[in-house]
Design a protein around this motif. Sequence first.
Motif, PDB file in Angstrom:
ATOM      1  N   GLN A   1     -18.928 -15.513  17.969  1.00  0.00           N
ATOM      2  CA  GLN A   1     -18.427 -16.686  17.377  1.00  0.00           C
ATOM      3  C   GLN A   1     -17.141 -16.837  18.611  1.00  0.00           C
ATOM      4  OE1 GLN A   1     -17.284 -17.217  13.358  1.00  0.00           O
ATOM      5  NE2 GLN A   1     -18.676 -15.735  12.896  1.00  0.00           N
ATOM      6  N   SER A   2     -16.447 -15.723  18.546  1.00  0.00           N
ATOM      7  CA  SER A   2     -15.265 -15.933  19.703  1.00  0.00           C
ATOM      8  C   SER A   2     -15.841 -16.163  21.116  1.00  0.00           C
ATOM      9  CB  SER A   2     -14.847 -14.261  19.965  1.00  0.00           C
ATOM     10  OG  SER A   2     -13.672 -14.320  20.915  1.00  0.00           O
ATOM     11  N   ILE A   3     -16.915 -15.608  21.607  1.00  0.00           N
ATOM     12  CA  ILE A   3     -17.565 -16.135  22.928  1.00  0.00           C
ATOM     13  C   ILE A   3     -17.839 -17.643  23.044  1.00  0.00           C
ATOM     14  CG2 ILE A   3     -19.222 -15.651  24.546  1.00  0.00           C
ATOM     15  CD1 ILE A   3     -19.458 -12.684  23.605  1.00  0.00           C
ATOM     16  N   ASP A   4     -18.402 -18.011  22.012  1.00  0.00           N
ATOM     17  CA  ASP A   4     -19.139 -19.434  21.533  1.00  0.00           C
ATOM     18  C   ASP A   4     -17.779 -20.533  21.892  1.00  0.00           C
ATOM     19  OD1 ASP A   4     -21.324 -21.426  20.832  1.00  0.00           O
ATOM     20  OD2 ASP A   4     -19.997 -21.824  19.366  1.00  0.00           O
ATOM     21  N   THR A   5     -16.712 -20.102  21.284  1.00  0.00           N
ATOM     22  CA  THR A   5     -15.396 -20.962  21.747  1.00  0.00           C
ATOM     23  C   THR A   5     -15.438 -21.446  22.985  1.00  0.00           C
ATOM     24  OG1 THR A   5     -13.867 -19.206  21.699  1.00  0.00           O
ATOM     25  CG2 THR A   5     -14.462 -20.286  19.546  1.00  0.00           C
ATOM     26  N   GLY A   6     -15.785 -20.875  23.993  1.00  0.00           N
ATOM     27  CA  GLY A   6     -15.463 -20.959  25.421  1.00  0.00           C
ATOM     28  C   GLY A   6     -16.419 -22.290  26.078  1.00  0.00           C
ATOM     29  N   VAL A   7     -17.401 -22.512  25.251  1.00  0.00           N
ATOM     30  CA  VAL A   7     -18.219 -23.560  25.627  1.00  0.00           C
ATOM     31  C   VAL A   7     -17.471 -25.010  25.418  1.00  0.00           C
ATOM     32  CG1 VAL A   7     -20.393 -24.813  25.262  1.00  0.00           C
ATOM     33  CG2 VAL A   7     -20.434 -22.449  25.093  1.00  0.00           C
ATOM     34  N   GLN A   8     -16.909 -25.170  24.297  1.00  0.00           N
ATOM     35  CA  GLN A   8     -16.206 -26.484  23.972  1.00  0.00           C
ATOM     36  C   GLN A   8     -14.863 -26.415  24.851  1.00  0.00           C
ATOM     37  OE1 GLN A   8     -15.482 -27.279  19.862  1.00  0.00           O
ATOM     38  NE2 GLN A   8     -14.781 -29.296  20.332  1.00  0.00           N
TER      39      GLN A   8
ATOM     40  N   ALA B   1     -21.151  -3.273   8.724  1.00  0.00           N
ATOM     41  CA  ALA B   1     -19.973  -3.212   9.491  1.00  0.00           C
ATOM     42  C   ALA B   1     -20.258  -3.768  10.995  1.00  0.00           C
ATOM     43  CB  ALA B   1     -19.293  -2.260   9.493  1.00  0.00           C
ATOM     44  N   GLU B   2     -21.426  -3.171  11.471  1.00  0.00           N
ATOM     45  CA  GLU B   2     -21.604  -3.509  12.765  1.00  0.00           C
ATOM     46  C   GLU B   2     -22.256  -4.994  13.118  1.00  0.00           C
ATOM     47  OE1 GLU B   2     -24.603  -0.758  13.728  1.00  0.00           O
ATOM     48  OE2 GLU B   2     -23.351   0.669  14.564  1.00  0.00           O
ATOM     49  N   THR B   3     -22.957  -5.435  12.193  1.00  0.00           N
ATOM     50  CA  THR B   3     -23.332  -6.799  12.031  1.00  0.00           C
ATOM     51  C   THR B   3     -22.384  -7.990  11.871  1.00  0.00           C
ATOM     52  OG1 THR B   3     -25.397  -6.198  10.749  1.00  0.00           O
ATOM     53  CG2 THR B   3     -24.758  -8.530  10.633  1.00  0.00           C
ATOM     54  N   GLN B   4     -21.249  -7.392  11.154  1.00  0.00           N
ATOM     55  CA  GLN B   4     -19.978  -8.470  10.851  1.00  0.00           C
ATOM     56  C   GLN B   4     -19.414  -8.459  12.260  1.00  0.00           C
ATOM     57  OE1 GLN B   4     -16.777  -7.180   8.150  1.00  0.00           O
ATOM     58  NE2 GLN B   4     -16.803  -9.237   7.412  1.00  0.00           N
ATOM     59  N   LEU B   5     -18.881  -7.181  12.841  1.00  0.00           N
ATOM     60  CA  LEU B   5     -18.326  -7.265  14.295  1.00  0.00           C
ATOM     61  C   LEU B   5     -19.066  -7.893  15.324  1.00  0.00           C
ATOM     62  CD1 LEU B   5     -16.124  -5.887  15.840  1.00  0.00           C
ATOM     63  CD2 LEU B   5     -17.734  -3.947  16.106  1.00  0.00           C
ATOM     64  N   LYS B   6     -20.284  -7.848  15.329  1.00  0.00           N
ATOM     65  CA  LYS B   6     -21.046  -8.325  16.546  1.00  0.00           C
ATOM     66  C   LYS B   6     -21.117  -9.951  16.194  1.00  0.00           C
ATOM     67  CE  LYS B   6     -21.902  -4.581  18.835  1.00  0.00           C
ATOM     68  NZ  LYS B   6     -21.084  -4.445  20.127  1.00  0.00           N
TER      69      LYS B   6
ATOM     70  N   THR C   1      -9.301 -10.818  14.496  1.00  0.00           N
ATOM     71  CA  THR C   1     -10.258 -10.222  13.681  1.00  0.00           C
ATOM     72  C   THR C   1     -11.287  -9.301  13.977  1.00  0.00           C
ATOM     73  OG1 THR C   1     -10.250 -12.431  12.672  1.00  0.00           O
ATOM     74  CG2 THR C   1     -12.030 -11.268  11.773  1.00  0.00           C
ATOM     75  N   VAL C   2     -11.801  -9.397  15.537  1.00  0.00           N
ATOM     76  CA  VAL C   2     -12.867  -8.394  15.781  1.00  0.00           C
ATOM     77  C   VAL C   2     -12.051  -7.148  15.989  1.00  0.00           C
ATOM     78  CG1 VAL C   2     -13.814  -7.764  18.059  1.00  0.00           C
ATOM     79  CG2 VAL C   2     -14.115  -9.976  17.332  1.00  0.00           C
ATOM     80  N   THR C   3     -10.705  -7.037  16.322  1.00  0.00           N
ATOM     81  CA  THR C   3     -10.041  -5.825  16.178  1.00  0.00           C
ATOM     82  C   THR C   3      -9.865  -5.319  15.045  1.00  0.00           C
ATOM     83  OG1 THR C   3      -8.533  -6.614  18.246  1.00  0.00           O
ATOM     84  CG2 THR C   3      -7.850  -4.612  17.030  1.00  0.00           C
ATOM     85  N   ALA C   4      -9.686  -5.970  14.062  1.00  0.00           N
ATOM     86  CA  ALA C   4      -9.688  -5.628  12.676  1.00  0.00           C
ATOM     87  C   ALA C   4     -10.967  -5.079  12.139  1.00  0.00           C
ATOM     88  CB  ALA C   4      -9.215  -6.571  11.761  1.00  0.00           C
ATOM     89  N   PHE C   5     -11.958  -5.702  12.492  1.00  0.00           N
ATOM     90  CA  PHE C   5     -13.544  -5.331  12.249  1.00  0.00           C
ATOM     91  C   PHE C   5     -13.809  -3.960  12.766  1.00  0.00           C
ATOM     92  CE2 PHE C   5     -15.231  -9.969  10.944  1.00  0.00           C
ATOM     93  CZ  PHE C   5     -14.303  -9.930   9.762  1.00  0.00           C
ATOM     94  N   ASP C   6     -13.649  -3.927  14.113  1.00  0.00           N
ATOM     95  CA  ASP C   6     -13.715  -2.765  14.692  1.00  0.00           C
ATOM     96  C   ASP C   6     -13.080  -1.411  13.806  1.00  0.00           C
ATOM     97  OD1 ASP C   6     -14.857  -1.227  17.079  1.00  0.00           O
ATOM     98  OD2 ASP C   6     -12.748  -0.926  17.664  1.00  0.00           O
ATOM     99  N   LYS C   7     -11.820  -1.633  13.488  1.00  0.00           N
ATOM    100  CA  LYS C   7     -11.276  -0.559  12.725  1.00  0.00           C
ATOM    101  C   LYS C   7     -12.138  -0.397  11.264  1.00  0.00           C
ATOM    102  CE  LYS C   7      -6.568  -1.115  14.720  1.00  0.00           C
ATOM    103  NZ  LYS C   7      -5.145  -1.570  14.476  1.00  0.00           N
ATOM    104  N   SER C   8     -12.606  -1.470  10.806  1.00  0.00           N
ATOM    105  CA  SER C   8     -13.379  -1.284   9.381  1.00  0.00           C
ATOM    106  C   SER C   8     -14.757  -0.599   9.901  1.00  0.00           C
ATOM    107  CB  SER C   8     -13.461  -2.521   8.947  1.00  0.00           C
ATOM    108  OG  SER C   8     -12.789  -3.357   8.670  1.00  0.00           O
ATOM    109  N   LEU C   9     -15.313  -0.650  11.078  1.00  0.00           N
ATOM    110  CA  LEU C   9     -16.471  -0.254  11.631  1.00  0.00           C
ATOM    111  C   LEU C   9     -16.282   1.451  11.712  1.00  0.00           C
ATOM    112  CD1 LEU C   9     -19.524  -0.063  12.266  1.00  0.00           C
ATOM    113  CD2 LEU C   9     -18.764  -0.602  14.523  1.00  0.00           C
TER     114      LEU C   9
END
Length: 463
Positions: free
Chosen positions: A225-232, A215-220, A187-195
């Motif tokens: 969220q992707s980074i946060d999955t690393g905690v659990q 677009a920048e807000t949505q990407l970041k 999704t990050v890859t897709a949002f980057d293209k949208s940006l």
Amino acid sequence: MRRRSAAGILALALAACAVGPDYQRPEAAVSAAYKEAVGWKAAEPRDEASRGNWWEIFGDPKLSALIESIDMSNQNVLLAEARFRQARALAAQSRAALFPTLDADASFTRSRSSTGAAGGTTAVALNPSWEIDLWGRLRRALESSAANAQASAADLAAARLSAQAELASSYFQLRVLDAQKQLLGDTVTAFDKSLELTRNRYAAGVAAKVDVVQAETQLKSTLAQSIDTGVQRAQLEHAIAILVGKPPSEFAIAPVPLAVTMPRIPLGLPSELLERRPDVAAAERRAAAANAQIGVAKTAYFPSLTLSASYGSRSAVASQLFTLPSGFWSIGPALAQSIFDAGLRRAQTEQAIAAYDATVAQYRQAVLAGFQEVEDNLAALRILEEEAKVQDEAVRAARESVVLTTNQYKAGTVSYNNVVTVQTTQLNNERVAVGILGRRLVAAATLVKALGGGWDAAVLAQK
């Protein structure tokens, strides 16, 4: 005469009865069928759920390798195994009490009389002893310790099954996080293209600055969220390390795509649950052990009979120690009976009865809890399967909505805010779909555990 007396005592012992109630399994509430199993599709073939390696039905080699290492390294399983060996040794001690004992002793004494004469005496003797189990005290004690040993064997199976199911659940949750991490990365890859698209439109003067900011807000936000999955994920990886007996610093599971199949699990009849769950079997065996202790307590009202003997040689001259004149022997029974104990025996019997009643309640509670676990996970699997079908349709609709809205934005008929809305909706639905799959896998593993994991109480007869 001595031979006739010994034979008579032996015959009396063999004919003796065991005081106390003979054990019968307590009645427990058992339904004819599972409430949540209506419409449940049986596995084909019916032996799909392995009688031993039940985890293989999920078709994940990494999971299988992890679970198979539990017996050798999980400390809770090793603790239960040590307690089983201890209980088995106690049963062997109780069994030994049924047989005669034979002791040997040797002594040398030196003495001096008032006249100044000194002398010494040397003696050697064999001393057999046998408590005649007239009222079954020793047999009831053996019955109790043997049942406790079987309960410990079931405890070991329960500890092993619990660790296996916990590991499977943690593993599935970890793989779900891997799938969500991959989804967020895509999704990050897709949002980057949208940006990039939005920036190009802004540079061309056909889009507002606010579209670029959105677009920048949505990407970041998605990247966070992707980074946060690393905690659990890290915490689940650490939990799995402990389950397989390794320090978390020396253990790692590489991320891979979620490729686990949903198995079909044969239920069997509710009555089979009493034989399939080790925790229920352990509770039932403890009731049997407590029942035998009632007999042990009641034998205190009756006299105990011990047959003892001694045979040896005693002499003041070492060279004459084993000659016929130096020999001696003795044999005779000893009868003992408590006359007054201020209510001690009655209190001990009442205590044993109360202890038995407590184990019966624990057994029945274990049965009820077992049925609840089965029903809970059957309901979870049934409802989650229905939810998964609806959620898959929502995902398909969300993906189509993103394609249509993006084309409308490119054509200039809608604002970028519409694109953000449908993209966020798609991501949320994709994550929910993956989460439902994970919950179904955890419920399946928990259901296998609730059904006993392929264990059978028949193995206790071999202990």
